[in-house]
Motif scaffolding. Structure first.
Motif, PDB file in Angstrom:
ATOM      1  N   VAL A 172       1.046  -1.350  -0.149  1.00 30.09           N
ATOM      2  CA  VAL A 172       0.039   0.138  -0.034  1.00 30.09           C
ATOM      3  C   VAL A 172       0.710   1.314   0.181  1.00 30.09           C
ATOM      4  N   SER A 173       0.631   1.908  -0.947  1.00 28.07           N
ATOM      5  CA  SER A 173       1.475   3.283  -0.989  1.00 28.07           C
ATOM      6  C   SER A 173       0.912   4.429  -0.225  1.00 28.07           C
ATOM      7  N   GLY A 174       1.590   5.402   0.033  1.00 29.58           N
ATOM      8  CA  GLY A 174       1.274   6.555   0.939  1.00 29.58           C
ATOM      9  C   GLY A 174       1.548   6.266   2.583  1.00 29.58           C
ATOM     10  N   VAL A 175       1.947   5.380   2.795  1.00 28.27           N
ATOM     11  CA  VAL A 175       2.185   5.039   4.097  1.00 28.27           C
ATOM     12  C   VAL A 175       3.675   4.400   4.482  1.00 28.27           C
ATOM     13  N   SER A 176       4.477   4.725   5.337  1.00 29.22           N
ATOM     14  CA  SER A 176       5.862   3.963   5.762  1.00 29.22           C
ATOM     15  C   SER A 176       5.913   4.036   7.238  1.00 29.22           C
ATOM     16  N   ASP A 177       7.103   3.220   7.672  1.00 25.02           N
ATOM     17  CA  ASP A 177       7.246   3.297   9.038  1.00 25.02           C
ATOM     18  C   ASP A 177       6.100   2.956  10.216  1.00 25.02           C
ATOM     19  N   VAL A 178       5.499   1.908   9.663  1.00 21.22           N
ATOM     20  CA  VAL A 178       4.165   1.672  10.657  1.00 21.22           C
ATOM     21  C   VAL A 178       4.503   0.460  11.544  1.00 21.22           C
ATOM     22  N   ILE A 179       3.837   0.433  12.549  1.00 19.77           N
ATOM     23  CA  ILE A 179       4.149  -0.705  13.640  1.00 19.77           C
ATOM     24  C   ILE A 179       2.924  -1.191  13.741  1.00 19.77           C
ATOM     25  N   LYS A 180       1.926  -0.698  13.346  1.00 24.83           N
ATOM     26  CA  LYS A 180       0.329  -1.230  14.096  1.00 24.83           C
ATOM     27  C   LYS A 180      -0.395  -0.722  12.877  1.00 24.83           C
ATOM     28  N   ALA A 181      -1.507  -1.568  12.143  1.00 29.47           N
ATOM     29  CA  ALA A 181      -2.632  -1.277  11.391  1.00 29.47           C
ATOM     30  C   ALA A 181      -3.783  -1.723  11.840  1.00 29.47           C
ATOM     31  N   ASP A 182      -4.645  -1.337  11.598  1.00 29.98           N
ATOM     32  CA  ASP A 182      -6.247  -1.755  11.582  1.00 29.98           C
ATOM     33  C   ASP A 182      -7.296  -1.324  10.749  1.00 29.98           C
ATOM     34  N   SER A 183      -7.965  -2.262  10.357  1.00 29.99           N
ATOM     35  CA  SER A 183      -8.810  -1.943   9.214  1.00 29.99           C
ATOM     36  C   SER A 183     -10.444  -2.373   9.435  1.00 29.99           C
ATOM     37  N   MET A 184     -11.155  -1.744   8.616  1.00 27.72           N
ATOM     38  CA  MET A 184     -12.673  -2.050   8.507  1.00 27.72           C
ATOM     39  C   MET A 184     -13.001  -2.300   7.081  1.00 27.72           C
ATOM     40  N   ASP A 185     -13.009  -3.729   6.742  1.00 22.74           N
ATOM     41  CA  ASP A 185     -13.067  -4.043   5.366  1.00 22.74           C
ATOM     42  C   ASP A 185     -12.168  -3.634   4.370  1.00 22.74           C
ATOM     43  N   SER A 186     -10.842  -3.304   5.077  1.00 21.42           N
ATOM     44  CA  SER A 186      -9.775  -2.766   4.356  1.00 21.42           C
ATOM     45  C   SER A 186     -10.118  -1.556   3.412  1.00 21.42           C
ATOM     46  N   CYS A 187     -11.199  -1.098   3.794  1.00 22.64           N
ATOM     47  CA  CYS A 187     -11.513   0.374   3.171  1.00 22.64           C
ATOM     48  C   CYS A 187     -11.295   1.456   4.199  1.00 22.64           C
ATOM     49  N   ILE A 188     -11.683   1.514   5.170  1.00 16.13           N
ATOM     50  CA  ILE A 188     -11.285   2.331   6.375  1.00 16.13           C
ATOM     51  C   ILE A 188     -10.136   1.867   7.016  1.00 16.13           C
ATOM     52  N   ALA A 189      -8.845   2.662   7.131  1.00 16.01           N
ATOM     53  CA  ALA A 189      -7.553   2.014   7.738  1.00 16.01           C
ATOM     54  C   ALA A 189      -7.092   3.016   8.625  1.00 16.01           C
ATOM     55  N   MET A 190      -6.651   2.452   9.722  1.00 17.67           N
ATOM     56  CA  MET A 190      -5.803   3.501  10.775  1.00 17.67           C
ATOM     57  C   MET A 190      -4.353   3.064  10.959  1.00 17.67           C
ATOM     58  N   PHE A 191      -3.516   3.570  11.228  1.00 15.00           N
ATOM     59  CA  PHE A 191      -2.154   3.086  11.331  1.00 15.00           C
ATOM     60  C   PHE A 191      -1.293   3.759  12.403  1.00 15.00           C
ATOM     61  N   GLU A 192      -0.458   3.342  13.136  1.00  8.44           N
ATOM     62  CA  GLU A 192       0.472   3.610  14.094  1.00  8.44           C
ATOM     63  C   GLU A 192       1.788   3.742  13.483  1.00  8.44           C
ATOM     64  N   LYS A 193       2.579   4.851  13.442  1.00  7.83           N
ATOM     65  CA  LYS A 193       3.825   4.922  13.060  1.00  7.83           C
ATOM     66  C   LYS A 193       5.023   4.808  14.130  1.00  7.83           C
ATOM     67  N   LYS A 194       6.210   4.378  13.849  1.00 13.46           N
ATOM     68  CA  LYS A 194       7.319   4.504  14.807  1.00 13.46           C
ATOM     69  C   LYS A 194       7.633   5.755  15.496  1.00 13.46           C
ATOM     70  N   THR A 195       7.332   6.881  14.862  1.00  9.22           N
ATOM     71  CA  THR A 195       7.317   8.083  15.388  1.00  9.22           C
ATOM     72  C   THR A 195       6.168   8.246  16.394  1.00  9.22           C
ATOM     73  N   GLY A 196       5.344   7.665  16.411  1.00 13.02           N
ATOM     74  CA  GLY A 196       4.022   8.089  17.488  1.00 13.02           C
ATOM     75  C   GLY A 196       2.992   8.495  16.590  1.00 13.02           C
ATOM     76  N   GLN A 197       3.200   8.917  15.310  1.00 12.04           N
ATOM     77  CA  GLN A 197       2.360   9.666  14.715  1.00 12.04           C
ATOM     78  C   GLN A 197       1.232   8.502  14.098  1.00 12.04           C
ATOM     79  N   TYR A 198      -0.148   9.047  14.173  1.00 11.22           N
ATOM     80  CA  TYR A 198      -1.381   8.107  13.391  1.00 11.22           C
ATOM     81  C   TYR A 198      -1.915   8.827  12.435  1.00 11.22           C
ATOM     82  N   GLY A 199      -2.433   7.748  11.608  1.00 14.08           N
ATOM     83  CA  GLY A 199      -3.205   8.442  10.432  1.00 14.08           C
ATOM     84  C   GLY A 199      -4.485   7.738  10.185  1.00 14.08           C
ATOM     85  N   HIS A 200      -5.509   8.102   9.464  1.00  8.15           N
ATOM     86  CA  HIS A 200      -6.502   7.635   9.417  1.00  8.15           C
ATOM     87  C   HIS A 200      -6.947   7.935   8.115  1.00  8.15           C
ATOM     88  N   GLY A 201      -7.586   7.010   7.143  1.00  9.72           N
ATOM     89  CA  GLY A 201      -7.900   7.498   5.756  1.00  9.72           C
ATOM     90  C   GLY A 201      -8.662   6.284   5.196  1.00  9.72           C
TER      91      GLY A 201
END
Length: 341
Positions: A292-321
C-alpha cells in the motif's frame, strides 16, 4: 476492526500521540499476563488513546456525527471497535463499551444503545480485549477468556479455554493463541462454546481472523509464525484448507485474517478483496500481497473491510483514511493533533 458498515463520511485525520506497544502481537507466556495495549481502532467511529490514557472517538456514533475527536473515557489502556460499537480496557482491569447494543454487544445486561461508555458486567483483572460483530471478547490475566453478545447479555466464561495469551474476535470466527503456540477457534456455527484446535500450526506468535475476506461463506484465520511467515486457514462450506501466504515474509502484525499486514520494515501490504466507501461493494481483489503506497514506518495497522484504515507509526504519529482501488492510502489531512485533557 472490522466490517459491516452503512454509508458514512470519514474525515481523515493525523494524530500525534505517544507510542505504546501493539496488542496481541508480542504476548508473554508467563502468567499472570500483563495488559496488552492497543491505541488505535478503525470502524464506523475510529477510536484512539492519547498519551495520558484518554480515549477519543469521532465519526458516526449511533445517530450523531462528530467531525472532531471527542473524549469519552479516562484511564484507558486499550481499545477495539467493530461495526457500530467499541470496547475499552481500563488500567484497573475493568471493561467498558459504547455504541449499538443489539444482541447484548455492550455486555451490560441490556439491549439499550449507549452513546457514552457503560461498564461491561462481571469482568475484572482483564488484560486484553477484542471487539467482533455483535460481540466482545476479554482475556483475563490468568489466561481464561470471556465472551458476550450474540444474545449473551452479560459475559460468560469459555470454560474449556485455558492458558490463552492472545484473542481476536469477528463474531463469525474467533481465534485464540495459547502459550504453547497452538491456535484454537470458535465459529458462529458452534452454539456450545467449545473451541477447536487448528491442526498443522505451531510456533505461532500472532493471530487474526476475518469473514468474507476472499469470498462469501469464508471464515478465515491468519497466523504469523515466529519466523515472520504468514499462514492462512480457510473454513468454507465446501471444506477447509491451510497454506502459507506466498511472496511475503518478515510480517509482525495482521488484521482481518491477513487482509492488511505490517512488515518489520514498516511497510503495509494488502491481500484479498476490498472495497471503497460508500459503495460497500468489493471492487478490487489482489491475489498476491501488494504494498500500500502513501504510508511507511508503520508498527500497527487496523482496518474495517480494508476500506477504512488506521495506522500507528514508529514516530508516534497516527493516520486515518481510506485505501483506494489503486491501493493507495489516501490521507487528506496531513497535519498533527496533540490531545490533552
Amino acid at each position: 476492526m472490522k466490517r459491516f458498515f452503512s454509508l458514512i463520511f470519514i474525515i481523515p485525520i493525523m494524530l500525534m500521540l505517544t507510542e505504546f506497544p501493539s496488542k496481541g502481537m508480542d504476548t508473554v507466556d508467563i502468567f499472570p499476563l500483563s495488559i496488552q495495549r492497543q491505541t488505535i481502532s478503525a470502524s464506523k467511529f475510529p477510536v484512539v488513546i492519547d498519551n495520558k490514557g484518554n480515549a477519543y472517538v469521532w465519526g458516526q456514533i449511533l445517530y450523531k456525527f462528530y467531525s472532531l475527536p471527542q473524549k469519552v473515557l479516562e484511564g484507558v489502556a486499550s481499545v477495539d471497535s467493530s461495526n457500530n460499537h467499541a470496547i475499552f480496557l481500563k488500567e484497573d482491569g475493568t471493561v467498558w463499551a459504547m455504541g449499538g447494543n443489539a444482541f447484548g454487544a455492550l455486555g451490560n445486561g441490556t439491549t439499550k444503545d449507549s452513546d457514552v461508555p457503560v461498564q461491561v458486567s462481571v469482568l475484572k483483572d482483564i488484560v486484553g480485549i477484542s471487539d467482533g460483530f455483535l460481540e466482545g471478547l476479554a482475556l483475563e490475566k490468568d489466561g481464561s477468556v470471556w465472551l458476550w453478545g450474540n444474545n449473551n447479555l452479560t459475559p460468560v466464561k469459555i470454560k474449556s479455554l485455558k492458558n490463552v495469551v492472545s484473542i481476536y474476535a469477528t463474531g463469525f470466527i474467533d481465534v485464540f493463541l495459547k502459550s504453547d503456540g497452538t491456535v484454537w477457534y470458535l465459529t458462529d456455527e458452534d452454539a456450545s462454546l467449545n473451541p477447536k484446535q487448528l491442526d498443522g500450526l505451531k510456533d505461532i506468535m500472532a493471530v487474526s481472523s476475518g469473514y468474507y475476506i476472499r469470498g462469501y461463506g469464508n471464515r478465515d484465520i491468519a497466523a504469523i509464525k515466529n519466523d515472520g511467515t504468514v499462514w492462512v486457514w480457510d473454513h468454507t462450506n465446501t471444506g477447509d484448507s491451510l497454506s502459507q501466504l506466498g511472496e511475503i515474509n518478515d510480517v509482525i502484525d495482521s488484521t482481518n485474517a491477513s487482509n492488511l499486514m505490517v512488515k518489520r520494515n514498516g511497510d503495509v501490504y494488502l491481500y484479498g478483496q476490498f472495497g471503497y466507501i460508500p459503495t460497500e461493494v468489493y471492487i478490487t481483489e489482489t491475489k498476491v500481497p501488494t504494498k500500500v503506497s502513501g504510508v511507511s514506518d508503520v508498527i500497527k495497522a487496523d482496518s474495517m473491510d480494508s476500506c477504512i484504515a488506521m495506522f500507528e507509526k514508529k514516530t508516534g504519529q497516527y493516520g486515518h483514511g481510506a485505501i483506494s482501488s489503486r491501493m493507495q492510502m489516501r490521507i487528506l489531512n496531513s497535519g498533527t493533533t496533540q490531545f490533552s485533557s
